[in-house]
Scaffold this motif. Structure first.
Motif, PDB file in Angstrom:
ATOM      1  N   SER A  47       0.825  -1.207   0.000  1.00  0.00           N
ATOM      2  CA  SER A  47       0.000   0.000   0.000  1.00  0.00           C
ATOM      3  C   SER A  47       0.860   1.258   0.000  1.00  0.00           C
ATOM      4  O   SER A  47       1.960   1.297   0.556  1.00  0.00           O
ATOM      5  CB  SER A  47      -0.939  -0.012   1.209  1.00  0.00           C
ATOM      6  N   GLY A  48       0.340   2.277  -0.665  1.00  0.00           N
ATOM      7  CA  GLY A  48       1.064   3.545  -0.798  1.00  0.00           C
ATOM      8  C   GLY A  48       1.406   4.141   0.550  1.00  0.00           C
ATOM      9  O   GLY A  48       2.513   4.642   0.752  1.00  0.00           O
ATOM     10  N   ILE A  49       0.470   4.034   1.499  1.00  0.00           N
ATOM     11  CA  ILE A  49       0.696   4.643   2.822  1.00  0.00           C
ATOM     12  C   ILE A  49       1.892   3.972   3.494  1.00  0.00           C
ATOM     13  O   ILE A  49       2.799   4.623   3.997  1.00  0.00           O
ATOM     14  CB  ILE A  49      -0.550   4.480   3.717  1.00  0.00           C
ATOM     15  N   HIS A  50       1.914   2.626   3.418  1.00  0.00           N
ATOM     16  CA  HIS A  50       3.027   1.897   4.039  1.00  0.00           C
ATOM     17  C   HIS A  50       4.344   2.261   3.366  1.00  0.00           C
ATOM     18  O   HIS A  50       5.335   2.510   4.021  1.00  0.00           O
ATOM     19  CB  HIS A  50       2.810   0.387   3.923  1.00  0.00           C
ATOM     20  N   GLN A  51       4.322   2.307   2.022  1.00  0.00           N
ATOM     21  CA  GLN A  51       5.576   2.596   1.302  1.00  0.00           C
ATOM     22  C   GLN A  51       6.103   3.961   1.696  1.00  0.00           C
ATOM     23  O   GLN A  51       7.276   4.141   1.960  1.00  0.00           O
ATOM     24  CB  GLN A  51       5.325   2.549  -0.199  1.00  0.00           C
ATOM     25  N   ASP A  52       5.196   4.913   1.764  1.00  0.00           N
ATOM     26  CA  ASP A  52       5.582   6.264   2.121  1.00  0.00           C
ATOM     27  C   ASP A  52       6.192   6.270   3.531  1.00  0.00           C
ATOM     28  O   ASP A  52       7.257   6.834   3.765  1.00  0.00           O
ATOM     29  CB  ASP A  52       4.314   7.141   2.068  1.00  0.00           C
ATOM     30  N   GLY A  53       5.511   5.577   4.443  1.00  0.00           N
ATOM     31  CA  GLY A  53       5.995   5.506   5.819  1.00  0.00           C
ATOM     32  C   GLY A  53       7.373   4.879   5.887  1.00  0.00           C
ATOM     33  O   GLY A  53       8.275   5.398   6.551  1.00  0.00           O
ATOM     34  N   VAL A  54       7.553   3.786   5.155  1.00  0.00           N
ATOM     35  CA  VAL A  54       8.833   3.065   5.206  1.00  0.00           C
ATOM     36  C   VAL A  54       9.941   3.921   4.609  1.00  0.00           C
ATOM     37  O   VAL A  54      11.062   3.959   5.119  1.00  0.00           O
ATOM     38  CB  VAL A  54       8.715   1.697   4.489  1.00  0.00           C
ATOM     39  N   LEU A  55       9.617   4.642   3.517  1.00  0.00           N
ATOM     40  CA  LEU A  55      10.636   5.489   2.906  1.00  0.00           C
ATOM     41  C   LEU A  55      11.051   6.618   3.845  1.00  0.00           C
ATOM     42  O   LEU A  55      12.217   6.972   3.932  1.00  0.00           O
ATOM     43  CB  LEU A  55      10.124   6.069   1.579  1.00  0.00           C
ATOM     44  N   LYS A  56      10.057   7.195   4.551  1.00  0.00           N
ATOM     45  CA  LYS A  56      10.387   8.306   5.452  1.00  0.00           C
ATOM     46  C   LYS A  56      11.168   7.815   6.667  1.00  0.00           C
ATOM     47  O   LYS A  56      12.118   8.415   7.096  1.00  0.00           O
ATOM     48  CB  LYS A  56       9.096   8.975   5.921  1.00  0.00           C
ATOM     49  N   HIS A  57      10.668   6.739   7.234  1.00  0.00           N
ATOM     50  CA  HIS A  57      11.333   6.206   8.430  1.00  0.00           C
ATOM     51  C   HIS A  57      11.001   4.707   8.500  1.00  0.00           C
ATOM     52  O   HIS A  57       9.859   4.340   8.754  1.00  0.00           O
ATOM     53  CB  HIS A  57      10.811   6.941   9.672  1.00  0.00           C
ATOM     54  N   ARG A  58      11.995   3.883   8.246  1.00  0.00           N
ATOM     55  CA  ARG A  58      11.764   2.453   8.077  1.00  0.00           C
ATOM     56  C   ARG A  58      10.944   1.842   9.203  1.00  0.00           C
ATOM     57  O   ARG A  58      10.054   1.020   8.984  1.00  0.00           O
ATOM     58  CB  ARG A  58      13.128   1.742   7.969  1.00  0.00           C
ATOM     59  N   GLU A  59      11.208   2.245  10.410  1.00  0.00           N
ATOM     60  CA  GLU A  59      10.572   1.573  11.550  1.00  0.00           C
ATOM     61  C   GLU A  59       9.081   1.874  11.711  1.00  0.00           C
ATOM     62  O   GLU A  59       8.425   1.286  12.566  1.00  0.00           O
ATOM     63  CB  GLU A  59      11.313   1.896  12.844  1.00  0.00           C
ATOM     64  N   THR A  60       8.550   2.763  10.871  1.00  0.00           N
ATOM     65  CA  THR A  60       7.107   3.009  10.994  1.00  0.00           C
ATOM     66  C   THR A  60       6.331   1.712  10.775  1.00  0.00           C
ATOM     67  O   THR A  60       5.323   1.464  11.426  1.00  0.00           O
ATOM     68  CB  THR A  60       6.610   4.062   9.969  1.00  0.00           C
ATOM     69  N   TYR A  61       6.769   0.910   9.806  1.00  0.00           N
ATOM     70  CA  TYR A  61       6.038  -0.335   9.545  1.00  0.00           C
ATOM     71  C   TYR A  61       6.907  -1.579   9.594  1.00  0.00           C
ATOM     72  O   TYR A  61       6.416  -2.662   9.382  1.00  0.00           O
ATOM     73  CB  TYR A  61       5.328  -0.266   8.181  1.00  0.00           C
ATOM     74  N   GLU A  62       8.202  -1.440   9.800  1.00  0.00           N
ATOM     75  CA  GLU A  62       9.062  -2.634   9.796  1.00  0.00           C
ATOM     76  C   GLU A  62       9.673  -2.857  11.158  1.00  0.00           C
ATOM     77  O   GLU A  62      10.310  -1.950  11.708  1.00  0.00           O
ATOM     78  CB  GLU A  62      10.184  -2.474   8.759  1.00  0.00           C
TER      79      GLU A  62
END
Ligand code: KIV
Ligand code: ZN
Length: 515
Positions: free
Chosen positions: A303-318
């Motif tokens: 999902s775009g939201i997850h990708q954006d989050g991961v690109l900004k700061h990896r730990e948002t979703y990983e």
């Protein structure tokens, strides 16, 4: 002793891919395949390799012995039922190992004692003690398991464990053989046993969970929180029925949630993906894409939201890094211009030893053929092309295949099969090109085998990737998985079918430890 020192904050990883994992339908492996996996398990850093059940057949005995000769750092273990013959076979099979263990077991639940063993609890208790004493003649590292502990009376379990510890068992394994427990209960059972069994602080407590209700990992971790310091598990969660607890999930849970477990393992987590792929290629059990840690999507963000989050700061979703478990480490190793020496060196690095110069030459010829079709050759390609020729006494070989398939026409296949070097030709039509090819092969071999499963996976990415086909064949109560890999999936399918037929031919009858 070494295992006493390990109790405090070390979780012992006991891998049973080569024994319980191999009990999956069709997952029987050759000695060479088992050796490749054992070497990789040692590289992964597991503490114990359960290499098989020595009394199953002379082939199983030979494979354990070969592993015992090859493995230098890791403990090599054989399973043995609680009878003298099994234990002596196990003891002889592991004899060359630097560190060796016998794992003996007997069922302790009323349902197993009455219906399977036809023994009284007193007889089971005596036999358990006797089994440990026989095993001690071969090694002081003896593990005892109470099969179906999940459905056993806890007072009887305490009695049996008291007795086998007094007899000299050093590891006490508590199996949920049928995958029946739930995490709270399983942890509670482990805690009660540790509290009630005499000298429980002198042994390592171990848990062994099956996944019938999808809770093998959760149950194992609950037992760990209750004091277990050994987990029995398999790569990719391979195993009979729904499988065993998955090694990679246990290890990454303990590592990622160190705050909860406060335990260390000796696992080099960057070897996890390579090990998973190797086991999948050899056994013909593909990994589902959404499987935790080793599934192709485990670290993919759709999902775009997850990708954006991961690109900004990896730990948002990983919560873990893909590279920490070995994703992205698949090396672009060789290419069209690589020579025989480079090929041989890479095989050695991958833990692959081919038995003769002829086998090396044949594998190198297949590598060159592949490099003509596919510009980039990865480690997985090499594993697959070596696996392509695993059945030593190849009865049937694909000589030639031509398929015609177009819209509005019935697919047609013409095939040449070499049976012990003699050419046979046949043709057939079918619902699709693969169906036509299998029918043409059947006209020649007349095996009458039933096709239970057909699946295709790409080994690496890209449309020029090799397709890896698995077929599961059954005949006369025996089940085998055949595999074939090729950039053309119809050819891969034909190879897989013939590989399965060769295995049906080559694999001798073997005893099952739990039946
Ligand atoms: O599941 C089980 O109980 C086993 C034993 C042999 C340990 O595999
Ligand atoms: Zn099991």
């Amino acid at each position: 002793m070494e295992f006493q020192a390990m109790t405090q904050n070390q979780l012992i990883i006991f891998d049973t891919t080569l024994r319980d994992g191999e009990q999956s339908p069709g997952a029987a492996m050759t000695k060479e395949e088992k050796l490749r996996i054992a070497r990789q398990l040692e590289k992964l850093g597991v503490n114990v390799i359960e290499a098989g059940f020595a009394a199953a057949s002379p082939g199983d005995f030979g494979a354990i012995r070969a592993i015992a000769e090859a493995i230098t750092e890791t403990t090599v273990c054989s399973l043995a039922r609680a009878n003298e013959n099994d234990i002596r076979r196990a003891g002889e099979a592991i004899q060359p190992a630097k560190k060796r263990r016998i794992h003996t077991f007997i069922a302790t639940s009323p349902i197993h004692m009455q219906n399977k063993l036809r023994m009284t609890p007193e007889q089971v208790l005596d036999r358990a003690v006797q089994a440990v004493q026989w095993a001690l003649e071969y090694t002081d590292d003896v593990e005892f398991s109470a099969e179906d502990a999940v459905r056993s009376d806890i007072d009887f379990l305490v009695q049996v464990f008291d007795a086998v510890i007094a007899a000299g068992a050093k590891t006490i394994n508590v199996p949920d053989t049928v995958g029946y427990s739930v995490p709270g209960q399983w942890g509670e059972r482990m805690a009660q046993l540790i509290a009630r069994v005499r000298n429980s602080d002198k042994v390592i407590w171990s848990t062994h969970c099956h996944n019938d209700l999808g809770m093998a990992v959760a149950n194992s971790l609950s037992a760990v929180l209750a004091g277990a310091r050994q987990v029995e598990c398999t790569i990719n969660g391979l195993g009979e029925r729904a499988g065993n607890a998955s090694l990679e999930e246990i290890v990454m849970a303990v590592k990622t949630r160190r705050d909860v477990f406060q335990l260390e393992t000796t696992i080099d987590t960057t070897q996890i993906v390579a090990t998973s792929k190797l086991v999948s290629t050899i056994t013909g059990y593909p990994v589902q894409p959404n499987k935790a840690i080793v599934g192709a999507n485990a670290f993919a963000h759709e999902s775009g939201i997850h990708q954006d989050g991961v690109l900004k700061h990896r730990e948002t979703y990983e919560i873990m890094r893909a590279e920490d478990v070995g994703w992205g480490a698949n090396k672009l190793t060789l290419g069209k211009l690589s020579g025989r020496n480079a090929f041989r060196t890479r095989l050695t690095e991958l833990g692959i030893t081919l038995e003769s110069e002829d086998a090396l030459n044949a594998a190198f010829a297949r590598f060159k053929e592949l490099a003509d079709k596919k510009s980039e050759i990865f480690d997985e390609d090499i594993q697959a092309l070596v696996s392509d020729n695993v059945v030593n006494e190849e009865n049937f070989k694909l000589g030639y295949l031509h398929v015609a398939s177009q819209t509005g026409e019935t697919p047609h296949a013409e095939v040449v099969v070499l049976e012990n070097g003699v050419e046979h030709r046949a043709d057939a039509t079918g619902g699709g090109p693969v169906d036509a090819a299998f029918k043409a092969i059947e006209k020649i071999v007349r095996s009458g085998a039933e096709l239970l499963l057909y699946s295709v996976n790409n080994i690496t990415s890209g449309t020029d990737a090799q397709g890896e086909v698995t077929v599961r064949l059954s005949k006369g109560g025996r089940v085998v998985n055949g595999q074939g890999a090729d950039t053309d999936i119809v050819i891969a399918s034909a190879k897989a079918y013939l590989n399965g037929l060769n295995k049906l031919h080559a694999y001798a009858e073997r005893a099952h430890p739990q039946v």
